[in-house]
Scaffold this motif. Structure first.
Motif, PDB file in Angstrom:
ATOM      1  N   TRP A 201       0.703  -1.292  -0.187  1.00 29.40           N
ATOM      2  CA  TRP A 201      -0.065   0.011   0.052  1.00 29.40           C
ATOM      3  C   TRP A 201       0.823   1.172  -0.050  1.00 29.40           C
ATOM      4  CZ3 TRP A 201      -4.491  -0.998   4.040  1.00 29.40           C
ATOM      5  CH2 TRP A 201      -5.551  -2.023   3.662  1.00 29.40           C
ATOM      6  N   ARG A 204       1.510   2.587  -3.491  1.00 34.08           N
ATOM      7  CA  ARG A 204       0.066   2.902  -4.358  1.00 34.08           C
ATOM      8  C   ARG A 204       0.195   4.185  -5.191  1.00 34.08           C
ATOM      9  NH1 ARG A 204      -4.339  -0.445  -4.058  1.00 34.08           N
ATOM     10  NH2 ARG A 204      -5.586   1.366  -4.854  1.00 34.08           N
ATOM     11  N   LYS A 206      -2.725   5.625  -6.318  1.00 34.17           N
ATOM     12  CA  LYS A 206      -4.008   6.250  -6.282  1.00 34.17           C
ATOM     13  C   LYS A 206      -4.479   5.781  -4.968  1.00 34.17           C
ATOM     14  CE  LYS A 206      -6.118   2.603  -8.994  1.00 34.17           C
ATOM     15  NZ  LYS A 206      -7.035   2.282 -10.229  1.00 34.17           N
ATOM     16  N   PRO A 207      -5.425   6.735  -4.316  1.00 32.15           N
ATOM     17  CA  PRO A 207      -6.201   6.127  -3.178  1.00 32.15           C
ATOM     18  C   PRO A 207      -6.514   4.820  -2.909  1.00 32.15           C
ATOM     19  CG  PRO A 207      -6.804   8.442  -3.793  1.00 32.15           C
ATOM     20  CD  PRO A 207      -6.103   7.663  -4.885  1.00 32.15           C
ATOM     21  N   VAL A 281      -1.429   6.419   3.821  1.00 37.19           N
ATOM     22  CA  VAL A 281      -2.031   5.727   2.743  1.00 37.19           C
ATOM     23  C   VAL A 281      -3.423   6.362   2.720  1.00 37.19           C
ATOM     24  CG1 VAL A 281      -2.926   3.703   1.616  1.00 37.19           C
ATOM     25  CG2 VAL A 281      -1.021   3.613   3.273  1.00 37.19           C
ATOM     26  N   PRO A 282      -3.725   7.399   1.436  1.00 43.43           N
ATOM     27  CA  PRO A 282      -5.065   7.990   1.131  1.00 43.43           C
ATOM     28  C   PRO A 282      -5.807   6.947   0.940  1.00 43.43           C
ATOM     29  CG  PRO A 282      -3.021   8.972  -0.090  1.00 43.43           C
ATOM     30  CD  PRO A 282      -2.551   7.694   0.506  1.00 43.43           C
ATOM     31  N   VAL A 283      -7.049   7.203   1.560  1.00 48.11           N
ATOM     32  CA  VAL A 283      -8.290   6.187   1.253  1.00 48.11           C
ATOM     33  C   VAL A 283      -9.474   6.950   0.278  1.00 48.11           C
ATOM     34  CG1 VAL A 283     -10.037   4.607   2.459  1.00 48.11           C
ATOM     35  CG2 VAL A 283      -7.541   4.971   3.181  1.00 48.11           C
ATOM     36  N   ASP A 284      -9.941   6.545  -0.279  1.00 51.80           N
ATOM     37  CA  ASP A 284     -10.981   6.957  -1.336  1.00 51.80           C
ATOM     38  C   ASP A 284     -12.595   7.054  -0.685  1.00 51.80           C
ATOM     39  OD1 ASP A 284     -12.245   8.500  -3.480  1.00 51.80           O
ATOM     40  OD2 ASP A 284     -12.302   6.590  -4.427  1.00 51.80           O
TER      41      ASP A 284
END
Length: 315
Positions: A201, A204, A206-207, A281-284
């Motif tokens: 992760w 990554r 992207k989110p 870790v960004p989350v969408d």
């Protein structure tokens, strides 16, 4: 003499005191102290100065007390004021009442001193570790003689401590205020997903989809913690934990060691993020912002050092 339907305060009728009550029949402490001063000084004017009122106000108060009791208490003459026989008897009783009131006041002061000499705080882990130390340092500058004990646990444990009268003030991180407690928001916090740099992760582009986060076993705080409550509500459910731990520090250490992803307060991982021991870790499509609250037993607004600590959190 006043009638049974005429309820009097120090200087006349007082509709707030029920007729027939002891407060209606017995003069107030201020009047009794004035009478004692007249007996000791032999002068209404000198007695008025001692208790801090004008001579006309003192005369009015003596007359009101005489009407209340139905007897003359003081004979006034150009040579001064002297007690009547009834006044001497009432003065003897008044002395005992005032002495009892002084004992009552001394006891009340001792209770306040005992209350103000200690403060028991219960706080959920993130607040206890990252916010309370600064608040307590500021409190010590204001109240150097107050001994503070801190009980750290999850939000459910904080509520239990308060409701069991084992803490004077609490701090929680959950979405809701536990039953039986009043609260005020004192700060805000953001939960973030973190992993060790070597985790997939962390690379990554992207989110992370919220669904993938919900389906992934995580290093989590125990049930009852505010962090777990906020995360569960945001995702609508969680996978079975990879590891379940009872402190923020333990969760963070496990994530740094590479045990797996974790969700932690942004307050708790600033150093690890700056040194790249952990990666955010960004989350969408989910919001993990939460309110941090001070809590206390419903209907019992904090007093003494608890009130001062609460004020410091809102400064």
């Amino acid at each position: 003499m006043s009638s049974a339907s005429d309820t009097r305060g120090p200087n006349g009728p007082d509709a707030s005191v029920p007729a027939g009550s002891l407060a209606h029949r017995v003069p107030d402490l201020g009047a009794l102290e004035l009478l004692l001063a007249v007996a000791r000084l032999g002068s209404l004017g000198a007695a008025a100065r001692e208790v801090g009122i004008t001579q006309p106000a003192a005369s009015s108060r003596i007359r009101s007390m005489e009407r209340q009791l139905g007897v003359a208490l003081v004979d006034r003459s150009p040579r001064g004021s002297r007690l009547t026989d009834a006044g001497a008897l009432v003065t003897d009783w008044a002395r005992r009442v005032v002495e009892a009131a002084e004992a009552f006041d001394a006891g009340a002061q001792a209770l306040r001193h005992r209350r103000d000499s200690r403060l028991r705080v219960a706080a959920s882990m993130t607040i206890a570790e990252y916010l309370l130390p600064g608040w307590l340092l500021a409190l010590r500058a204001q109240r150097p003689d107050t001994a503070v004990s801190l009980l750290a646990g999850n939000s459910a444990a904080v509520a239990e401590r308060l409701l069991a009268h084992e803490a004077d003030l609490g701090f929680v991180e959950g979405l809701t205020v536990p039953a039986g407690l009043d609260s005020v928001v004192v700060a805000h916090d953001q939960l973030i997903v973190v992993t060790a740099p070597g985790h997939a992760w962390a690379r990554r582009g992207k989110p992370l989809p919220a669904e993938e986060l919900a389906a992934t076993p995580l290093v989590l705080r125990e049930k009852g913690s505010g962090t777990r409550q906020v995360l569960d509500a945001a995702l609508g459910g969680l996978a079975r934990p990879l590891i379940e731990l009872s402190s923020t520090t333990a969760v963070k250490a496990s994530a740094v060691a590479g045990a797996g992803p974790a969700v932690l307060s942004e307050l708790s991982v600033r150093e690890e993020l700056s040194t790249r021991r952990l990666v955010s870790v960004p989350v969408d499509r989910i919001g993990l912002r939460r309110d941090l609250r001070a809590v206390w037993r419903a209907g019992h607004r904090p007093a003494g050092p608890a009130r001062d600590l609460l004020s410091l959190t809102q400064g």
